[in-house]
Motif scaffolding. Structure first.
Motif, PDB file in Angstrom:
ATOM      1  N   GLY A  40      54.777  54.803  37.312  1.00 26.03           N
ATOM      2  CA  GLY A  40      54.242  55.676  38.351  1.00 26.03           C
ATOM      3  C   GLY A  40      52.902  55.213  38.905  1.00 26.03           C
ATOM      4  N   LEU A  41      51.961  54.888  37.996  1.00 26.74           N
ATOM      5  CA  LEU A  41      50.624  54.483  38.443  1.00 26.74           C
ATOM      6  C   LEU A  41      50.670  53.170  39.219  1.00 26.74           C
ATOM      7  N   VAL A  44      52.155  53.771  42.699  1.00 29.87           N
ATOM      8  CA  VAL A  44      51.202  54.443  43.591  1.00 29.87           C
ATOM      9  C   VAL A  44      50.102  53.467  43.989  1.00 29.87           C
ATOM     10  N   GLN A  48      49.331  52.716  47.789  1.00 28.07           N
ATOM     11  CA  GLN A  48      48.063  53.181  48.349  1.00 28.07           C
ATOM     12  C   GLN A  48      47.078  52.031  48.581  1.00 28.07           C
ATOM     13  N   PHE A  50      45.567  49.797  46.147  1.00 26.41           N
ATOM     14  CA  PHE A  50      44.508  49.385  45.224  1.00 26.41           C
ATOM     15  C   PHE A  50      45.056  48.602  44.022  1.00 26.41           C
TER      16      PHE A  50
ATOM     17  N   ALA B 175      45.578  61.489  49.549  1.00 19.69           N
ATOM     18  CA  ALA B 175      46.862  60.775  49.514  1.00 19.69           C
ATOM     19  C   ALA B 175      47.134  60.234  48.108  1.00 19.69           C
ATOM     20  N   VAL B 176      46.081  59.704  47.450  1.00 15.29           N
ATOM     21  CA  VAL B 176      46.265  59.180  46.090  1.00 15.29           C
ATOM     22  C   VAL B 176      46.668  60.318  45.150  1.00 15.29           C
ATOM     23  N   ALA B 179      50.286  61.403  45.870  1.00 13.68           N
ATOM     24  CA  ALA B 179      51.249  60.414  45.386  1.00 13.68           C
ATOM     25  C   ALA B 179      51.321  60.416  43.862  1.00 13.68           C
ATOM     26  N   MET B 180      50.144  60.458  43.219  1.00 15.24           N
ATOM     27  CA  MET B 180      50.125  60.425  41.745  1.00 15.24           C
ATOM     28  C   MET B 180      50.797  61.654  41.156  1.00 15.24           C
ATOM     29  N   VAL B 183      54.809  61.719  41.926  1.00 17.90           N
ATOM     30  CA  VAL B 183      55.695  60.882  41.112  1.00 17.90           C
ATOM     31  C   VAL B 183      55.652  61.316  39.647  1.00 17.90           C
ATOM     32  N   HIS B 184      54.486  61.835  39.200  1.00 21.63           N
ATOM     33  CA  HIS B 184      54.393  62.198  37.787  1.00 21.63           C
ATOM     34  C   HIS B 184      54.998  63.567  37.481  1.00 21.63           C
TER      35      HIS B 184
END
Lengths: 113, 238
Positions: A40-41, A44, A48, A50, B175-176, B179-180, B183-184
């Motif tokens: 997941g991380l 993302v 995004q 990064f 947005a981060v 998204a985080m 999905v989690h």
């Protein structure tokens, strides 16, 4: 307080043996069928923008890095072996740590918070 | 969920390293009071099981996978203090030997998965358990709910760290976060399922060894019989 003595007197050996076997099977065999998609991380971070800020891992060249034993070509074997070594390592380190902690706890029983 | 080196700057990583060290130090203090020689191997097994389960990535959405974090599972099985320490042991060894989770990011990862995931998740478990019927069968349900919530909570912990010390700037934090958490939440469904099944399995075979069921066992045995023996234990043995 009277503790329920009979429920605490039974040995946990059966559960321990079954649990250890299951952990070895999961890490050594089932892990070969795990998804290799980014987690997941990581996903993302890629979406995004990064993900590229990640550095190489300081110990990325060690022989168990990325759950694959160095020098074994077959990925399932390399991964399964790394999993088995990892379970053994965590089992030993964890049990020794908790044994030590239990000893410490007995030495100062008055410090129960 | 394992943060690599580089995502979060050094000062923030050090600060969360202090938070993590203090948190685990406190867990060890509290845990030492309830650990005995018999419980130590069980705690070691819990850590090893979490390590094994974390290798099993399951697909969640297009091009994404997730794996069990195991914080609530460990906390319900061996108690919150030992359970959180189990997670820290797993994270430490993964970082040192498996290049999974950065060395400088260890404090960040312990904060998210051990302190937030295991301790925070256990708090949710206690609250949910209180709301459910006071039966032993409520324990896996409460564990599953808490486990499912613990994953997006740990993910939100990362976003907080990213907001404080993310090395890439000019990103939309909203947005981060979306998204985080998004999905989690999906990964949390897997976490809830695995936690439900594992806690249920241990509870059926050895209910006396499930920390999170202790109060219920005492109450059930007090209600059903004058003898302090738990009724279901002999029945569960094949």
């Amino acid at each position: 307080m009277t503790a329920p003595v009979p429920t605490r007197s039974r040995s946990a050996r059966g559960l321990l043996v079954a649990g250890v076997l299951l952990a070895f099977v999961l890490a050594g065999f089932v892990s070969g069928y795990a998804s290799s998609e980014p987690d997941g991380l990581e996903k993302v971070a890629g979406d995004q923008g990064f993900l590229t800020s990640a550095d190489e891992h300081a110990f990325g060249d060690l022989f168990l890095a990325d759950y694959a034993v160095r020098g074994i070509d077959d990925p399932r074997l390399a991964g399964g072996l790394a999993g088995v070594i990892g379970v053994a390592l965590v089992l030993v380190v964890g049990t020794l740590l908790f044994w030590g902690v239990a000893r410490l706890g007995r030495r100062r029983p008055a410090s129960r918070v | 969920m394992h943060i690599p080196d580089g995502f979060i700057d050094a000062p923030t990583s050090v600060a969360f390293g202090v938070v993590a060290a203090a948190g685990i130090g406190y867990c060890l203090r509290r845990g030492s009071a309830e650990l005995d020689d018999r419980a130590a191997p069980l705690a070691g097994l819990t850590a090893a099981f979490v390590f094994a389960a974390q290798m099993l990535n399951f697909p969640v959405a297009a091009g994404t996978s997730g794996h069990l974090l195991g914080g609530v599972l460990a906390a319900v099985l061996v108690g919150p203090w030992i359970g959180a320490t189990c997670l820290a042991v797993v994270l430490l060894l993964q970082g040192l030997f498996f290049a999974d989770g950065g060395i400088t990011a260890l404090g960040l990862n312990v904060t998210n998965m051990s302190l937030l995931g295991a301790l925070g998740g256990y708090l949710i478990f206690r609250v949910v358990l209180r709301l459910l019927p006071q039966r032993r069968t409520s324990v896996p349900v409460a564990a599953a709910v808490a486990a499912g919530l613990s994953v997006p909570i740990a993910a939100a912990g990362f976003v907080l760290q990213f907001a404080i010390g993310g090395t890439v700037e000019d990103l939309s934090l909203r947005a981060v976060l979306a998204a985080m958490v998004g999905v989690h939440v999906l990964i949390g469904l897997g976490e809830a399922t695995i936690t439900f099944l594992t806690v249920g399995l241990v509870l059926r075979s050895r209910p006396d060894l499930v920390h999170g069921a202790r109060g219920l066992l005492r109450r059930e045995s007090a209600r059903s019989a004058p003898a302090p023996v738990v009724p279901a234990v002999p029945a569960a043995r094949p």
